[in-house]
Design a protein around this motif. Structure first.
Motif, PDB file in Angstrom:
ATOM      1  N   VAL A 183      29.112 -14.684 -34.008  1.00 30.79           N
ATOM      2  CA  VAL A 183      29.701 -13.530 -34.877  1.00 30.79           C
ATOM      3  C   VAL A 183      29.829 -14.142 -36.174  1.00 30.79           C
ATOM      4  CG1 VAL A 183      31.594 -12.256 -35.401  1.00 30.79           C
ATOM      5  CG2 VAL A 183      30.889 -12.081 -33.164  1.00 30.79           C
ATOM      6  N   ARG A 184      30.301 -15.277 -36.286  1.00 27.64           N
ATOM      7  CA  ARG A 184      30.541 -15.871 -37.763  1.00 27.64           C
ATOM      8  C   ARG A 184      29.019 -16.358 -38.399  1.00 27.64           C
ATOM      9  NH1 ARG A 184      34.347 -18.912 -34.934  1.00 27.64           N
ATOM     10  NH2 ARG A 184      33.130 -20.649 -34.648  1.00 27.64           N
ATOM     11  N   GLN A 185      28.059 -17.087 -37.597  1.00 27.66           N
ATOM     12  CA  GLN A 185      26.770 -17.527 -38.303  1.00 27.66           C
ATOM     13  C   GLN A 185      26.139 -16.216 -38.702  1.00 27.66           C
ATOM     14  OE1 GLN A 185      27.910 -20.896 -38.715  1.00 27.66           O
ATOM     15  NE2 GLN A 185      25.723 -20.991 -38.623  1.00 27.66           N
ATOM     16  N   ALA A 186      25.966 -15.315 -37.855  1.00 31.33           N
ATOM     17  CA  ALA A 186      25.277 -13.892 -38.060  1.00 31.33           C
ATOM     18  C   ALA A 186      25.797 -13.088 -39.145  1.00 31.33           C
ATOM     19  CB  ALA A 186      25.161 -13.057 -36.825  1.00 31.33           C
ATOM     20  N   GLY A 187      27.090 -13.252 -39.602  1.00 34.13           N
ATOM     21  CA  GLY A 187      27.679 -12.430 -40.549  1.00 34.13           C
ATOM     22  C   GLY A 187      27.917 -11.008 -39.963  1.00 34.13           C
ATOM     23  N   VAL A 188      28.278 -10.998 -38.822  1.00 36.70           N
ATOM     24  CA  VAL A 188      28.188  -9.760 -38.249  1.00 36.70           C
ATOM     25  C   VAL A 188      29.379  -8.702 -38.724  1.00 36.70           C
ATOM     26  CG1 VAL A 188      28.754  -8.399 -36.137  1.00 36.70           C
ATOM     27  CG2 VAL A 188      27.516 -10.582 -36.113  1.00 36.70           C
ATOM     28  N   ARG A 189      30.480  -9.296 -39.110  1.00 32.86           N
ATOM     29  CA  ARG A 189      31.424  -8.457 -40.040  1.00 32.86           C
ATOM     30  C   ARG A 189      31.091  -7.564 -41.057  1.00 32.86           C
ATOM     31  NH1 ARG A 189      34.257 -12.821 -37.483  1.00 32.86           N
ATOM     32  NH2 ARG A 189      35.909 -12.000 -36.070  1.00 32.86           N
ATOM     33  N   GLU A 190      30.046  -8.265 -41.833  1.00 32.26           N
ATOM     34  CA  GLU A 190      29.723  -7.654 -43.074  1.00 32.26           C
ATOM     35  C   GLU A 190      28.341  -7.123 -42.962  1.00 32.26           C
ATOM     36  OE1 GLU A 190      32.251 -10.517 -43.326  1.00 32.26           O
ATOM     37  OE2 GLU A 190      30.261 -11.318 -42.957  1.00 32.26           O
ATOM     38  N   ALA A 191      27.497  -7.031 -41.459  1.00 32.76           N
ATOM     39  CA  ALA A 191      26.556  -6.417 -41.363  1.00 32.76           C
ATOM     40  C   ALA A 191      26.599  -4.782 -40.956  1.00 32.76           C
ATOM     41  CB  ALA A 191      25.608  -7.262 -40.371  1.00 32.76           C
ATOM     42  N   GLN A 192      25.689  -4.265 -41.617  1.00 31.38           N
ATOM     43  CA  GLN A 192      25.316  -2.813 -41.197  1.00 31.38           C
ATOM     44  C   GLN A 192      24.428  -2.450 -40.173  1.00 31.38           C
ATOM     45  OE1 GLN A 192      27.037   0.166 -42.500  1.00 31.38           O
ATOM     46  NE2 GLN A 192      28.325  -1.408 -43.558  1.00 31.38           N
ATOM     47  N   THR A 193      23.289  -3.427 -39.799  1.00 32.99           N
ATOM     48  CA  THR A 193      22.488  -3.072 -38.862  1.00 32.99           C
ATOM     49  C   THR A 193      22.413  -4.534 -38.374  1.00 32.99           C
ATOM     50  OG1 THR A 193      21.321  -1.504 -39.893  1.00 32.99           O
ATOM     51  CG2 THR A 193      20.229  -2.543 -38.155  1.00 32.99           C
ATOM     52  N   VAL A 194      22.454  -4.868 -36.908  1.00 28.17           N
ATOM     53  CA  VAL A 194      22.305  -5.733 -36.181  1.00 28.17           C
ATOM     54  C   VAL A 194      21.395  -5.707 -35.052  1.00 28.17           C
ATOM     55  CG1 VAL A 194      23.545  -7.555 -34.878  1.00 28.17           C
ATOM     56  CG2 VAL A 194      24.607  -6.867 -36.761  1.00 28.17           C
ATOM     57  N   VAL A 195      20.718  -6.665 -34.494  1.00 23.77           N
ATOM     58  CA  VAL A 195      19.767  -6.506 -33.505  1.00 23.77           C
ATOM     59  C   VAL A 195      20.174  -7.716 -32.433  1.00 23.77           C
ATOM     60  CG1 VAL A 195      17.438  -6.599 -32.548  1.00 23.77           C
ATOM     61  CG2 VAL A 195      17.879  -5.543 -34.674  1.00 23.77           C
ATOM     62  N   GLU A 196      20.230  -7.674 -31.374  1.00 22.09           N
ATOM     63  CA  GLU A 196      20.508  -8.463 -30.227  1.00 22.09           C
ATOM     64  C   GLU A 196      19.269  -8.418 -29.321  1.00 22.09           C
ATOM     65  OE1 GLU A 196      23.933 -10.227 -27.140  1.00 22.09           O
ATOM     66  OE2 GLU A 196      23.962  -8.236 -27.664  1.00 22.09           O
ATOM     67  N   LEU A 197      18.842  -9.703 -29.278  1.00 19.70           N
ATOM     68  CA  LEU A 197      17.717  -9.762 -28.402  1.00 19.70           C
ATOM     69  C   LEU A 197      18.202 -10.703 -26.985  1.00 19.70           C
ATOM     70  CD1 LEU A 197      14.995 -11.025 -30.932  1.00 19.70           C
ATOM     71  CD2 LEU A 197      15.387  -8.802 -30.007  1.00 19.70           C
ATOM     72  N   GLY A 198      18.052  -9.884 -25.930  1.00 22.03           N
ATOM     73  CA  GLY A 198      18.350 -10.378 -24.675  1.00 22.03           C
ATOM     74  C   GLY A 198      19.782 -10.374 -24.416  1.00 22.03           C
ATOM     75  N   PRO A 199      20.541  -9.285 -24.441  1.00 23.29           N
ATOM     76  CA  PRO A 199      22.053  -9.283 -24.507  1.00 23.29           C
ATOM     77  C   PRO A 199      22.725  -9.733 -22.913  1.00 23.29           C
ATOM     78  CG  PRO A 199      21.154  -6.941 -24.527  1.00 23.29           C
ATOM     79  CD  PRO A 199      20.030  -8.021 -24.754  1.00 23.29           C
ATOM     80  N   GLY A 200      21.873  -9.630 -21.698  1.00 22.80           N
ATOM     81  CA  GLY A 200      22.348  -9.942 -20.565  1.00 22.80           C
ATOM     82  C   GLY A 200      23.174  -8.678 -20.105  1.00 22.80           C
ATOM     83  N   THR A 201      24.544  -9.355 -19.678  1.00 23.17           N
ATOM     84  CA  THR A 201      25.583  -8.328 -19.165  1.00 23.17           C
ATOM     85  C   THR A 201      26.310  -7.920 -20.217  1.00 23.17           C
ATOM     86  OG1 THR A 201      26.817 -10.442 -18.760  1.00 23.17           O
ATOM     87  CG2 THR A 201      25.625  -9.753 -16.932  1.00 23.17           C
ATOM     88  N   GLY A 202      26.120  -8.323 -21.532  1.00 27.32           N
ATOM     89  CA  GLY A 202      26.727  -7.575 -22.530  1.00 27.32           C
ATOM     90  C   GLY A 202      28.319  -8.605 -23.026  1.00 27.32           C
ATOM     91  N   GLY A 203      28.545  -9.625 -22.767  1.00 26.78           N
ATOM     92  CA  GLY A 203      29.594 -10.388 -23.291  1.00 26.78           C
ATOM     93  C   GLY A 203      29.546 -10.520 -24.761  1.00 26.78           C
ATOM     94  N   THR A 204      28.205 -11.184 -25.400  1.00 27.58           N
ATOM     95  CA  THR A 204      27.924 -11.278 -26.696  1.00 27.58           C
ATOM     96  C   THR A 204      27.989  -9.705 -27.498  1.00 27.58           C
ATOM     97  OG1 THR A 204      25.713 -11.466 -26.288  1.00 27.58           O
ATOM     98  CG2 THR A 204      26.802 -13.612 -26.559  1.00 27.58           C
ATOM     99  N   THR A 205      27.478  -8.955 -26.930  1.00 23.56           N
ATOM    100  CA  THR A 205      27.317  -7.573 -27.261  1.00 23.56           C
ATOM    101  C   THR A 205      28.613  -7.009 -27.539  1.00 23.56           C
ATOM    102  OG1 THR A 205      25.508  -7.133 -25.737  1.00 23.56           O
ATOM    103  CG2 THR A 205      26.153  -5.258 -26.831  1.00 23.56           C
ATOM    104  N   ALA A 206      29.557  -7.371 -26.645  1.00 23.66           N
ATOM    105  CA  ALA A 206      31.111  -6.748 -26.934  1.00 23.66           C
ATOM    106  C   ALA A 206      31.712  -7.497 -28.039  1.00 23.66           C
ATOM    107  CB  ALA A 206      31.773  -6.968 -25.526  1.00 23.66           C
TER     108      ALA A 206
END
Length: 212
Positions: free
Chosen positions: A57-80
């Motif tokens: 979350v920190r490295q990707a700057g997710v808190r400031e992002a408007q559009t994020v893509v996740e490749l290979g979310p698996g069971t969704g821990g990183t997604t959540a």
């Protein structure tokens, strides 16, 4: 390590962490089943740790992002974790190749900001177009570049570099370092870190797309 994630209000429409999915044990079992089905696609036998999730979350700057893509979310821990950090109007497009994982995400995470796509990361441009999304501010990837055919890895790296907006971030977490060999020709040298509080410990690579 001083990586204990701080508390944060839950994003609009997102379930609390302990209500996401069917619980950590069920998610771990589903992840193990995915690894047994196709270890080349999953690359690990257990989901990511919460320390790794917060580092992403920190490295990707997710808190400031408007559009994020996740490749290979698996069971969704990183997604959540990313949904918890994202602002209400943002969008998260999660592209999953494994049909069972895709169905698991459909059944367990309810959030209007989440868009699910069943397919290959090679078709990231088509997925963005299908969902009427702009070039992403961040792309986060857990797919195992080290176990895929080199031609597929190269096509995915090229597709990521093509769709990422100038100044956008590509973050990949990997057990091995193969991803750097594929992505560096397109996005330059990455920042490299280790997340040791994870099983197994993983490398976290971060690229920022040049603006010129």
């Amino acid at each position: 390590m001083n990586d204990q994630p701080a508390g944060r209000p839950i994003g609009q429409g997102t379930l609390p962490p302990n209500a996401l999915g069917t619980g950590q044990l069920r998610d771990s079992f589903e992840f193990l089943r995915g690894f047994v089905r196709n270890p080349a696609q999953v690359g690990s036998v257990i989901p990511s740790s919460r320390w790794l999730e917060q580092r992403l979350v920190r490295q990707a700057g997710v808190r400031e992002a408007q559009t994020v893509v996740e490749l290979g979310p698996g069971t969704g821990g990183t997604t959540a974790a990313m949904l918890q950090a994202m602002v209400p109007g943002a969008r998260l497009l999660a592209i999953e190749l494994d049909r069972d994982f895709h169905q698991h995400l459909q059944a367990t995470i309810r959030d209007p900001r989440l868009l699910l796509e069943l397919g290959s990361a090679e078709r990231i441009a088509e997925a963005l177009h299908a969902h009427h999304l702009p070039p992403p501010d961040a792309i986060v990837s857990g797919i195992p570049f080290s176990t895929m055919p080199p031609a597929v890895s190269d096509r995915i790296a090229a597709a990521i570099a093509q769709v990422l907006r100038p100044g956008g971030r590509f973050v990949a977490y990997q057990v091995r370092a193969h991803v750097a060999g594929f992505v560096t020709p397109y996005l330059g040298e990455p920042d490299k870190q280790w997340e040791l509080v994870n099983v197994p410990p993983v490398r976290v690579f971060t690229w920022v797309k040049r603006t010129h």
